[in-house]
Design an enzyme around this catalytic site. Sequence first.
Site, PDB file in Angstrom:
ATOM      1  N   ARG A  65       0.818  -1.208   0.000  1.00 31.11           N
ATOM      2  CA  ARG A  65       0.000   0.000   0.000  1.00 31.11           C
ATOM      3  C   ARG A  65       0.859   1.270   0.000  1.00 31.11           C
ATOM      4  O   ARG A  65       0.481   2.288   0.571  1.00 31.11           O
ATOM      5  CB  ARG A  65      -0.951   0.018   1.211  1.00 31.11           C
ATOM      6  CG  ARG A  65      -1.906  -1.157   1.294  1.00 31.11           C
ATOM      7  CD  ARG A  65      -2.854  -1.209   0.098  1.00 31.11           C
ATOM      8  NE  ARG A  65      -3.847  -2.244   0.276  1.00 31.11           N
ATOM      9  CZ  ARG A  65      -3.708  -3.501  -0.162  1.00 31.11           C
ATOM     10  NH1 ARG A  65      -2.620  -3.845  -0.815  1.00 31.11           N
ATOM     11  NH2 ARG A  65      -4.652  -4.388   0.053  1.00 31.11           N
ATOM     12  N   SER A  95     -11.153  -1.966   2.568  1.00 30.26           N
ATOM     13  CA  SER A  95     -10.547  -2.032   3.903  1.00 30.26           C
ATOM     14  C   SER A  95     -10.231  -0.626   4.407  1.00 30.26           C
ATOM     15  O   SER A  95      -9.647   0.177   3.686  1.00 30.26           O
ATOM     16  CB  SER A  95      -9.259  -2.858   3.864  1.00 30.26           C
ATOM     17  OG  SER A  95      -9.533  -4.195   3.507  1.00 30.26           O
ATOM     18  N   GLU A 133      -6.136   2.962   5.966  1.00 27.49           N
ATOM     19  CA  GLU A 133      -5.846   2.775   4.546  1.00 27.49           C
ATOM     20  C   GLU A 133      -6.654   3.764   3.711  1.00 27.49           C
ATOM     21  O   GLU A 133      -6.216   4.202   2.653  1.00 27.49           O
ATOM     22  CB  GLU A 133      -6.168   1.341   4.123  1.00 27.49           C
ATOM     23  CG  GLU A 133      -5.803   1.026   2.694  1.00 27.49           C
ATOM     24  CD  GLU A 133      -5.863  -0.468   2.389  1.00 27.49           C
ATOM     25  OE1 GLU A 133      -6.427  -0.812   1.357  1.00 27.49           O
ATOM     26  OE2 GLU A 133      -5.350  -1.257   3.206  1.00 27.49           O
TER      27      GLU A 133
END
Length: 306
Positions: free
Chosen positions: A178, A227, A298
């Site tokens: 990420r 998420s 996130e």
Amino acid sequence: MSLANAYLSLSGAVDADITRGERLAHRTSYRIGGPAAMLAVCHTPSAIARVVEVLTAQDVEWVLMGKGSNVLVADDGFDGCVIVLGREFSRIEVCAADATITAGAATPLSKVVNAAMKASLTGLEFACGIPGTLGGAVSMDAGTRREWIGPRISTLVTFVPGEGLRRHAGGDIEWGYRWSGLGLGEIVLEATLFLERGERASIAADMEHRLARRRATQPMGKPCCGSVFRNPAGSRGAAQMLEACGMKGYAVGGAQVSETHANFVVNNGAATAADVLAVMRAMHDKVREVEGVDLQPEVKFLGFAS
């Protein structure tokens, strides 16, 4: 800051669609968010350069947005300019002979994955079902816990404010979970992905298997952004920790932790950004209390004071 001056300077003067006060709820997968003070849909690299130049000169804050699949916009909106990539950045070219796909950053990632399958090219099956654009996927190195898109990038074309266009070799950029090593404010315009030749039927079957698993393990039919927390280091993911803490079903207003996946917060129809933020804070605090782990978001936040 003179947003009015920026609007007057750009309206009708560049290859971009400039609007005021557009609700960002219409541009996010959460279907939440107030208006952007200004929105610029830029159709060419020169339009991006000019828009960024004017915004910088007028001291107007700006941010790039793709399909809004990983963004929570404040209820009061964003007091700046949202830049969206338009026509020229939605092109896609498949070269089966070289096993490569070149696509603009505004191209939906799903379109790139399906184009690879139709050309019997393997290597992107892991991205099946991931929402958003190719540019967003590259910027955050999207993927699963085991496979990311970054290592699949051969070359990358970006726009660097104050400098112009830049071409990167994929191997020259650091890629991580990420995270990418692209510079702050650097805008992805186009990427070439290198794949391998495979059997179309096998690729399609793998994609269907992955989609079926997503349908079984993730909430479908309700607005969400995927998420909300990154998986921490170690073998236990954020969803496992949140489920162990009993967070499934926890709700504030119209926002609720999914009963299907404990790391998803869904909009039950009337959720506000404040509702989602309150749920996320409760999730974070509970895991820190029980597990001693400081979960990191996130989802990206836009328009919030802090």
